[in-house]
Design an enzyme around this catalytic site. Structure first.
Site, PDB file in Angstrom:
ATOM      1  N   ASP A 184     -21.576   9.132  83.463  1.00  0.00           N
ATOM      2  CA  ASP A 184     -22.516   8.727  84.512  1.00  0.00           C
ATOM      3  C   ASP A 184     -22.148   9.489  85.776  1.00  0.00           C
ATOM      4  O   ASP A 184     -21.081   9.254  86.353  1.00  0.00           O
ATOM      5  CB  ASP A 184     -22.456   7.225  84.756  1.00  0.00           C
ATOM      6  CG  ASP A 184     -23.632   6.729  85.589  1.00  0.00           C
ATOM      7  OD1 ASP A 184     -23.953   7.389  86.598  1.00  0.00           O
ATOM      8  OD2 ASP A 184     -24.224   5.698  85.242  1.00  0.00           O
ATOM      9  N   ARG A 245     -36.481   6.349  78.868  1.00  0.00           N
ATOM     10  CA  ARG A 245     -37.841   6.759  79.194  1.00  0.00           C
ATOM     11  C   ARG A 245     -38.222   7.949  78.331  1.00  0.00           C
ATOM     12  O   ARG A 245     -37.394   8.795  78.009  1.00  0.00           O
ATOM     13  CB  ARG A 245     -37.960   7.169  80.679  1.00  0.00           C
ATOM     14  CG  ARG A 245     -38.082   6.017  81.666  1.00  0.00           C
ATOM     15  CD  ARG A 245     -39.394   5.281  81.507  1.00  0.00           C
ATOM     16  NE  ARG A 245     -39.604   4.263  82.518  1.00  0.00           N
ATOM     17  CZ  ARG A 245     -39.114   3.032  82.466  1.00  0.00           C
ATOM     18  NH1 ARG A 245     -38.346   2.684  81.448  1.00  0.00           N
ATOM     19  NH2 ARG A 245     -39.377   2.154  83.410  1.00  0.00           N
ATOM     20  N   ASP A 269     -37.500   3.747  71.333  1.00  0.00           N
ATOM     21  CA  ASP A 269     -38.377   2.754  71.967  1.00  0.00           C
ATOM     22  C   ASP A 269     -39.332   3.389  72.970  1.00  0.00           C
ATOM     23  O   ASP A 269     -40.313   2.761  73.353  1.00  0.00           O
ATOM     24  CB  ASP A 269     -37.531   1.695  72.684  1.00  0.00           C
ATOM     25  CG  ASP A 269     -38.368   0.568  73.264  1.00  0.00           C
ATOM     26  OD1 ASP A 269     -39.173  -0.024  72.511  1.00  0.00           O
ATOM     27  OD2 ASP A 269     -38.232   0.281  74.477  1.00  0.00           O
ATOM     28  N   GLU A 274     -47.418   6.720  75.063  1.00  0.00           N
ATOM     29  CA  GLU A 274     -47.146   5.359  74.585  1.00  0.00           C
ATOM     30  C   GLU A 274     -48.434   4.567  74.440  1.00  0.00           C
ATOM     31  O   GLU A 274     -49.166   4.403  75.420  1.00  0.00           O
ATOM     32  CB  GLU A 274     -46.190   4.650  75.538  1.00  0.00           C
ATOM     33  CG  GLU A 274     -44.814   5.294  75.526  1.00  0.00           C
ATOM     34  CD  GLU A 274     -43.822   4.697  76.488  1.00  0.00           C
ATOM     35  OE1 GLU A 274     -42.621   5.008  76.391  1.00  0.00           O
ATOM     36  OE2 GLU A 274     -44.242   3.902  77.358  1.00  0.00           O
ATOM     37  N   HIS A 293     -41.985   0.734  73.356  1.00  0.00           N
ATOM     38  CA  HIS A 293     -41.474   0.425  74.701  1.00  0.00           C
ATOM     39  C   HIS A 293     -41.370  -1.095  74.909  1.00  0.00           C
ATOM     40  O   HIS A 293     -41.809  -1.635  75.925  1.00  0.00           O
ATOM     41  CB  HIS A 293     -42.378   1.053  75.772  1.00  0.00           C
ATOM     42  CG  HIS A 293     -41.653   1.335  77.053  1.00  0.00           C
ATOM     43  ND1 HIS A 293     -41.995   2.352  77.904  1.00  0.00           N
ATOM     44  CD2 HIS A 293     -40.601   0.710  77.637  1.00  0.00           C
ATOM     45  CE1 HIS A 293     -41.197   2.357  78.953  1.00  0.00           C
ATOM     46  NE2 HIS A 293     -40.329   1.360  78.815  1.00  0.00           N
ATOM     47  N   ALA A 295     -38.308  -2.794  74.377  1.00  0.00           N
ATOM     48  CA  ALA A 295     -36.914  -3.224  74.514  1.00  0.00           C
ATOM     49  C   ALA A 295     -36.755  -4.277  75.607  1.00  0.00           C
ATOM     50  O   ALA A 295     -36.005  -5.240  75.453  1.00  0.00           O
ATOM     51  CB  ALA A 295     -36.011  -2.024  74.797  1.00  0.00           C
TER      52      ALA A 295
END
Length: 345
Positions: A184, A245, A269, A274, A293, A295
């Site tokens: 990160d 995303r 996901d 979408e 999408h 989740a």
């Protein structure tokens, strides 16, 4: 005299907790416009809005109602754009900042749901659960060993991003006996360790992980992050997971990595479009666990996100600095504008 503070949202579905909370806030009026059929009424509502709570679903909200420069220009009293999720794909943050409009999101509101979904992907693909379910519904005569999977205990999961969701994934993964590593760029190795993972470079994460799971935002630094090269640098037989995303991974490159056998499977996901078209090659693969999408779409998460959205908006309208401010560089301009705009409300 009580100043009327105006909040506007579209009629796309939102948990009732949003409207219920704002109804209890003194001096706040909520207007709801239809995304279809009556644009003049929608513009009438938006033109006087102090806060626009915008859907974060880029493929559900018509682009006319995205919080972009053209919309902002028609909303002279707009002080804040509130994105209805952790993501803010429907918001032009730079345009908001230039106009002195702050942007807030609801990061963390659906962290538990997304983290649980991530572990569901890891388990489902590793144990070939969906493949077993599909075959049992359409054929008999095959052996149980034909759908034999692998335990996840003792494996390594690499988290690309360890914010609210990644931290929760790390905790659940450790409970299943997984080693957790993470990268990160916004966090120190010490902070990553505090969140439950060992800090590594992105290259090391790709090379060492049995599961690579994305939990990073979609922005200019992450678009196409997972491509033919980076999929190729993953461990052979690894599994790719994303609940982040669409656009962070290259769908065509993922198809090739799976077809070649380099990757053993994937849990997806989020998509470029979408929902994806029914003839999408990933949907034809038994080793791909595909969801739409969803989740973060649970009853609990949707209610929590709606509640914290309304609470944050109420605080903004009282002049409080919001806890999930996306563009802090706009705060000074917001404070000046808030005084001016509410003075003429």
């Amino acid at each position: 005299m009580t100043i009327e503070k105006r909040v506007v949202r579209s009629d796309l579905w939102i948990d009732a907790a949003f409207d219920e909370r704002l109804a209890r806030e003194p001096g706040v009026a909520l207007r709801v416009f239809s995304v279809q059929g009556n644009p003049s009424a929608a513009w009438d509502a938006l033109a006087s809005a102090h806060v626009y709570h915008v859907s974060a679903a880029k493929d559900e909200l018509p682009k006319e109602w995205f919080a972009r420069a053209d919309l902002i220009a028609r909303c002279p009293d707009l002080l804040c754009v509130s994105a209805g999720g952790a993501g803010y794909d429907t918001v032009d943050v730079a345009a908001c900042t230039a106009a002195g409009v702050i942007v807030v999101n609801q990061s963390g509101g659906n962290a538990v749901s997304v983290a649980e979904h991530t572990l569901g992907f890891i388990l489902g693909v590793s144990r070939r659960m969906l493949e077993g379910d599909r075959r049992m519904r359409r054929e008999i005569g095959y052996a149980r060993e034909d759908v034999m999977g692998h335990e996840i205990q003792g494996k390594t999961v690499g988290l690309v991003g360890i914010g609210h969701i990644g931290t929760r994934v790390a905790a659940l993964a450790r409970a299943f006996g997984l080693e957790v590593i993470a990268t990160d760029p916004l966090l120190s190795p010490e902070e990553i360790a505090r969140r439950g993972a060992r800090a590594v470079s992105f290259d090391e994460l790709l090379a060492r992980s049995d599961f690579v799971s994305l939990h990073c935002p979609r922005n200019v630094t992450t678009l196409n992050l997972m491509n033919a090269d980076t999929f190729g640098r993953m461990k052979r037989g690894a599994i790719f997971i994303t609940t982040a995303r669409g656009g962070i991974h290259d769908e065509g490159a993922l198809v090739e990595a799976l077809r070649s056998g380099h990757l053993a499977g994937a849990g997806i996901d989020v998509w470029d479009q979408e929902p994806p078209p029914l003839d999408h090659p990933l949907l034809a693969m038994d080793n791909v666990f595909a969801t739409f999408h969803t989740a973060g779409v649970t009853h609990e998460a949707r209610r929590n996100v709606a509640a914290i959205s309304a609470e944050q908006i109420a605080g903004v309208l009282r002049g409080e600095r919001p806890p999930r401010l996306i563009n802090p560089e706009a705060w000074s301009a917001f404070e000046r504008r808030r005084t001016q705009v509410l003075a003429r409300a």
